[in-house]
Design a protein around this motif. Structure first.
Motif, PDB file in Angstrom:
ATOM      1  N   VAL A 220       1.094  17.022   1.954  1.00  0.00           N
ATOM      2  CA  VAL A 220       0.287  15.970   1.320  1.00  0.00           C
ATOM      3  C   VAL A 220       1.019  15.480   0.073  1.00  0.00           C
ATOM      4  O   VAL A 220       1.357  16.275  -0.811  1.00  0.00           O
ATOM      5  CB  VAL A 220      -1.125  16.488   0.967  1.00  0.00           C
ATOM      6  CG1 VAL A 220      -1.915  15.409   0.221  1.00  0.00           C
ATOM      7  CG2 VAL A 220      -1.866  16.904   2.235  1.00  0.00           C
ATOM      8  N   TRP A 221       1.249  14.186   0.033  1.00  0.00           N
ATOM      9  CA  TRP A 221       1.986  13.588  -1.067  1.00  0.00           C
ATOM     10  C   TRP A 221       1.092  13.427  -2.293  1.00  0.00           C
ATOM     11  O   TRP A 221       0.030  12.808  -2.233  1.00  0.00           O
ATOM     12  CB  TRP A 221       2.543  12.225  -0.657  1.00  0.00           C
ATOM     13  CG  TRP A 221       3.276  11.532  -1.775  1.00  0.00           C
ATOM     14  CD1 TRP A 221       2.817  10.507  -2.540  1.00  0.00           C
ATOM     15  CD2 TRP A 221       4.567  11.858  -2.274  1.00  0.00           C
ATOM     16  NE1 TRP A 221       3.746  10.151  -3.470  1.00  0.00           N
ATOM     17  CE2 TRP A 221       4.845  10.963  -3.341  1.00  0.00           C
ATOM     18  CE3 TRP A 221       5.520  12.795  -1.938  1.00  0.00           C
ATOM     19  CZ2 TRP A 221       6.024  10.994  -4.058  1.00  0.00           C
ATOM     20  CZ3 TRP A 221       6.712  12.818  -2.645  1.00  0.00           C
ATOM     21  CH2 TRP A 221       6.955  11.929  -3.696  1.00  0.00           C
ATOM     22  N   ILE A 222       1.497  14.012  -3.415  1.00  0.00           N
ATOM     23  CA  ILE A 222       0.742  13.912  -4.680  1.00  0.00           C
ATOM     24  C   ILE A 222       1.487  12.957  -5.615  1.00  0.00           C
ATOM     25  O   ILE A 222       2.622  13.235  -6.004  1.00  0.00           O
ATOM     26  CB  ILE A 222       0.607  15.291  -5.361  1.00  0.00           C
ATOM     27  CG1 ILE A 222       0.039  16.333  -4.394  1.00  0.00           C
ATOM     28  CG2 ILE A 222      -0.243  15.175  -6.620  1.00  0.00           C
ATOM     29  CD1 ILE A 222      -1.347  16.027  -3.908  1.00  0.00           C
ATOM     30  N   PRO A 223       0.879  11.812  -5.967  1.00  0.00           N
ATOM     31  CA  PRO A 223       1.571  10.854  -6.850  1.00  0.00           C
ATOM     32  C   PRO A 223       1.724  11.399  -8.266  1.00  0.00           C
ATOM     33  O   PRO A 223       0.869  12.139  -8.763  1.00  0.00           O
ATOM     34  CB  PRO A 223       0.657   9.627  -6.820  1.00  0.00           C
ATOM     35  CG  PRO A 223      -0.696  10.151  -6.456  1.00  0.00           C
ATOM     36  CD  PRO A 223      -0.446  11.315  -5.542  1.00  0.00           C
ATOM     37  N   ASN A 224       2.822  11.034  -8.905  1.00  0.00           N
ATOM     38  CA  ASN A 224       3.064  11.474 -10.289  1.00  0.00           C
ATOM     39  C   ASN A 224       2.268  10.656 -11.295  1.00  0.00           C
ATOM     40  O   ASN A 224       1.856  11.168 -12.338  1.00  0.00           O
ATOM     41  CB  ASN A 224       4.562  11.368 -10.612  1.00  0.00           C
ATOM     42  CG  ASN A 224       5.395  12.340  -9.798  1.00  0.00           C
ATOM     43  OD1 ASN A 224       4.965  13.461  -9.544  1.00  0.00           O
ATOM     44  ND2 ASN A 224       6.572  11.916  -9.355  1.00  0.00           N
ATOM     45  N   ASN A 225       2.056   9.386 -11.010  1.00  0.00           N
ATOM     46  CA  ASN A 225       1.344   8.483 -11.935  1.00  0.00           C
ATOM     47  C   ASN A 225       0.284   7.706 -11.177  1.00  0.00           C
ATOM     48  O   ASN A 225       0.488   7.297 -10.029  1.00  0.00           O
ATOM     49  CB  ASN A 225       2.331   7.505 -12.589  1.00  0.00           C
ATOM     50  CG  ASN A 225       3.385   8.225 -13.420  1.00  0.00           C
ATOM     51  OD1 ASN A 225       3.067   8.914 -14.375  1.00  0.00           O
ATOM     52  ND2 ASN A 225       4.657   8.079 -13.027  1.00  0.00           N
ATOM     53  N   VAL A 226      -0.866   7.523 -11.822  1.00  0.00           N
ATOM     54  CA  VAL A 226      -1.956   6.719 -11.241  1.00  0.00           C
ATOM     55  C   VAL A 226      -2.447   5.712 -12.277  1.00  0.00           C
ATOM     56  O   VAL A 226      -2.273   5.899 -13.485  1.00  0.00           O
ATOM     57  CB  VAL A 226      -3.137   7.610 -10.790  1.00  0.00           C
ATOM     58  CG1 VAL A 226      -2.716   8.531  -9.649  1.00  0.00           C
ATOM     59  CG2 VAL A 226      -3.676   8.441 -11.955  1.00  0.00           C
ATOM     60  N   SER A 227      -3.071   4.662 -11.784  1.00  0.00           N
ATOM     61  CA  SER A 227      -3.619   3.644 -12.687  1.00  0.00           C
ATOM     62  C   SER A 227      -4.917   4.139 -13.310  1.00  0.00           C
ATOM     63  O   SER A 227      -5.462   5.181 -12.914  1.00  0.00           O
ATOM     64  CB  SER A 227      -3.871   2.351 -11.911  1.00  0.00           C
ATOM     65  OG  SER A 227      -4.881   2.568 -10.929  1.00  0.00           O
ATOM     66  N   LYS A 228      -5.438   3.385 -14.282  1.00  0.00           N
ATOM     67  CA  LYS A 228      -6.693   3.773 -14.940  1.00  0.00           C
ATOM     68  C   LYS A 228      -7.844   3.794 -13.955  1.00  0.00           C
ATOM     69  O   LYS A 228      -8.691   4.695 -13.983  1.00  0.00           O
ATOM     70  CB  LYS A 228      -6.991   2.801 -16.076  1.00  0.00           C
ATOM     71  CG  LYS A 228      -6.051   2.935 -17.272  1.00  0.00           C
ATOM     72  CD  LYS A 228      -6.458   1.988 -18.389  1.00  0.00           C
ATOM     73  CE  LYS A 228      -5.531   2.144 -19.604  1.00  0.00           C
ATOM     74  NZ  LYS A 228      -5.902   1.218 -20.706  1.00  0.00           N
ATOM     75  N   GLU A 229      -7.893   2.783 -13.074  1.00  0.00           N
ATOM     76  CA  GLU A 229      -8.972   2.734 -12.091  1.00  0.00           C
ATOM     77  C   GLU A 229      -8.890   3.924 -11.130  1.00  0.00           C
ATOM     78  O   GLU A 229      -9.909   4.525 -10.778  1.00  0.00           O
ATOM     79  CB  GLU A 229      -8.899   1.426 -11.309  1.00  0.00           C
ATOM     80  CG  GLU A 229      -9.236   0.197 -12.162  1.00  0.00           C
ATOM     81  CD  GLU A 229      -9.211  -1.078 -11.340  1.00  0.00           C
ATOM     82  OE1 GLU A 229      -8.929  -0.985 -10.121  1.00  0.00           O
ATOM     83  OE2 GLU A 229      -9.458  -2.147 -11.920  1.00  0.00           O
ATOM     84  N   GLU A 230      -7.672   4.228 -10.705  1.00  0.00           N
ATOM     85  CA  GLU A 230      -7.491   5.365  -9.795  1.00  0.00           C
ATOM     86  C   GLU A 230      -7.855   6.683 -10.478  1.00  0.00           C
ATOM     87  O   GLU A 230      -8.447   7.577  -9.865  1.00  0.00           O
ATOM     88  CB  GLU A 230      -6.035   5.420  -9.313  1.00  0.00           C
ATOM     89  CG  GLU A 230      -5.658   4.275  -8.374  1.00  0.00           C
ATOM     90  CD  GLU A 230      -4.167   4.192  -8.115  1.00  0.00           C
ATOM     91  OE1 GLU A 230      -3.779   3.597  -7.100  1.00  0.00           O
ATOM     92  OE2 GLU A 230      -3.387   4.702  -8.953  1.00  0.00           O
ATOM     93  N   LYS A 231      -7.548   6.758 -11.768  1.00  0.00           N
ATOM     94  CA  LYS A 231      -7.868   7.961 -12.511  1.00  0.00           C
ATOM     95  C   LYS A 231      -9.380   8.170 -12.590  1.00  0.00           C
ATOM     96  O   LYS A 231      -9.884   9.303 -12.452  1.00  0.00           O
ATOM     97  CB  LYS A 231      -7.268   7.882 -13.910  1.00  0.00           C
ATOM     98  CG  LYS A 231      -7.448   9.165 -14.717  1.00  0.00           C
ATOM     99  CD  LYS A 231      -6.751   9.064 -16.063  1.00  0.00           C
ATOM    100  CE  LYS A 231      -6.921  10.366 -16.856  1.00  0.00           C
ATOM    101  NZ  LYS A 231      -6.245  10.290 -18.176  1.00  0.00           N
TER     102      LYS A 231
END
Length: 384
Positions: free
Chosen positions: A341-352
């Motif tokens: 499962v791919w875990i992103p290093n950075n997410v946007s404010k909405e995604e957070k």
């Protein structure tokens, strides 16, 4: 027609020592020798079969390849005949010295053949080449044409070494026999010994007018394009042998063998583990939760695979029969796909914000699980 097991041919076990194998071959050679069985074609075939088996089992490297890969490792398949399959009667008799301590006949002419000449038979040296194969070529088997620099028969004298092909005289030291006999007086009485004639080097004749193209050797340096058929399922480091395609022998002897060392080209996506193939698949968090369909690369093409909803990281999917064939024909391996499962290093404010809500949900609270021990045993060195 499939070949018999070499150990069965000689009547020995796989744990037999070199001495036991040599003794067993001597027994078979005496039993089926053509001088003892004149006109018996089956005895002659058995004689050749025993010689071929001994050629492989008496050689440590060839025996190791045979034990690991069977007949495919030392011969049998294609490309002019591997291993000992191309042995002639002259080739067999040329190797009798280390078994019987003399020439090709050990019956003293007492079985109707009148004895065989013990003239020395020249043998060309072996050549070794490396051949790189893709996984697709390994899976299907392949015909390769390779250019080899080697010694070949001189065309000017047809390999005889003589200028006009007939400029020979009988060796006066051995009278054409190729060997000289000496009688020595010892405390036990007279002892008779036989050795290769030093004047003609065991050939029984002397060249009186040498060929100018090859200086009397009968061979010259040249290039040759050789076609070889490599069976499916071979592996890195495996060595095949093409009988008689090595260096030509001096003055019409027996050619050496061409040894082919297999090398595998690295596949961009698949990794080989014996006959199985391994693949790392990365999917997103939503795909892991909701399920999806993905394309998985195989050797032939891509196949579509369904990923169930709630698939956990580390799960192994087994695609049966999508691996490599066994070199001895015992089935085919599988393609093992590990789910990551791919875990992103950075997410946007909405995604957070969305993730923070999910973090508080009971559905996203980790549950204890039991590891699949069979998986770790199978691929412990690959997926770390």
């Amino acid at each position: 027609m499939s070949k018999r097991d070499y150990y069965e041919v000689l009547g020995v076990s796989k744990t037999s020592s070199e001495a036991e194998i040599k003794k067993a071959y001597r027994k078979k050679a005496i039993q089926f020798h053509p001088d003892k069985n004149p006109g018996d074609k089956q005895a002659e075939e058995n004689f050749k079969e025993a010689a071929e088996a001994y050629e492989i089992l008496s050689h440590p490297e060839k025996r190791q390849r045979y034990d690991q890969y069977g007949h495919a490792g030392v011969g049998g398949a294609a490309g002019g005949g591997f291993g000992g399959a191309g042995m002639s009667m002259e080739d067999i008799f040329s190797h009798f010295g280390d078994i019987f301590g003399g020439g090709g006949s050990f019956f003293g002419g007492g079985f109707g053949g009148g004895g065989r000449s013990s003239r020395r038979v020249n043998r060309g040296s072996n050549l070794r080449v490396k051949v790189k194969l893709t996984l697709k070529e390994i899976a299907e088997g392949v015909e390769k044409k390779i250019k080899v620099k080697k010694y070949v028969e001189c065309k000017s004298c047809n390999g005889s070494g003589a200028k006009d092909g007939s400029s020979f005289s009988t060796c006066s030291s051995c009278n054409g026999s190729g060997h000289v006999t000496r009688i020595q007086n010892t405390i036990l009485g007279q002892m008779q010994t036989s050795s290769t004639c030093p004047t003609c080097n065991g050939e029984g004749k002397i060249i009186t007018n040498k060929c100018t193209s090859c200086a009397g050797e009968g061979i010259v340096r040249d290039e040759e394009v050789i076609t070889i058929n490599i069976p499916a399922g071979v592996a890195e480091g495996m060595q095949l042998s093409v009988s008689g395609r090595g260096n030509a022998a001096r003055r019409g002897g027996v050619n050496g063998d061409l040894l082919i060392l297999i090398q595998e080209e690295e596949h961009p996506e698949l990794v080989r583990d014996e006959n199985d193939l391994l693949y790392n698949l990365f999917i997103s968090i939503p795909d892991s939760i909701l399920g999806t369909a993905v394309e998985i690369p195989t050797i032939e093409s891509k196949v579509k695979v369904k990923i169930d909803n709630g698939t956990q990281p580390g799960k192994i999917l087994r695609l049966r029969g999508k691996g490599l064939p066994d070199v001895n024909g015992y089935g085919r391996g599988d393609l093992l796909v590990k789910i990551n499962v791919w875990i992103p290093n950075n997410v946007s404010k909405e995604e957070k914000k969305i993730l923070e809500k999910l973090q508080a949900s009971e559905s996203f609270t980790p549950k204890p699980s039991i590891h699949d021990k069979s998986f770790f045993k199978k691929v412990r060195n690959f997926f770390d």
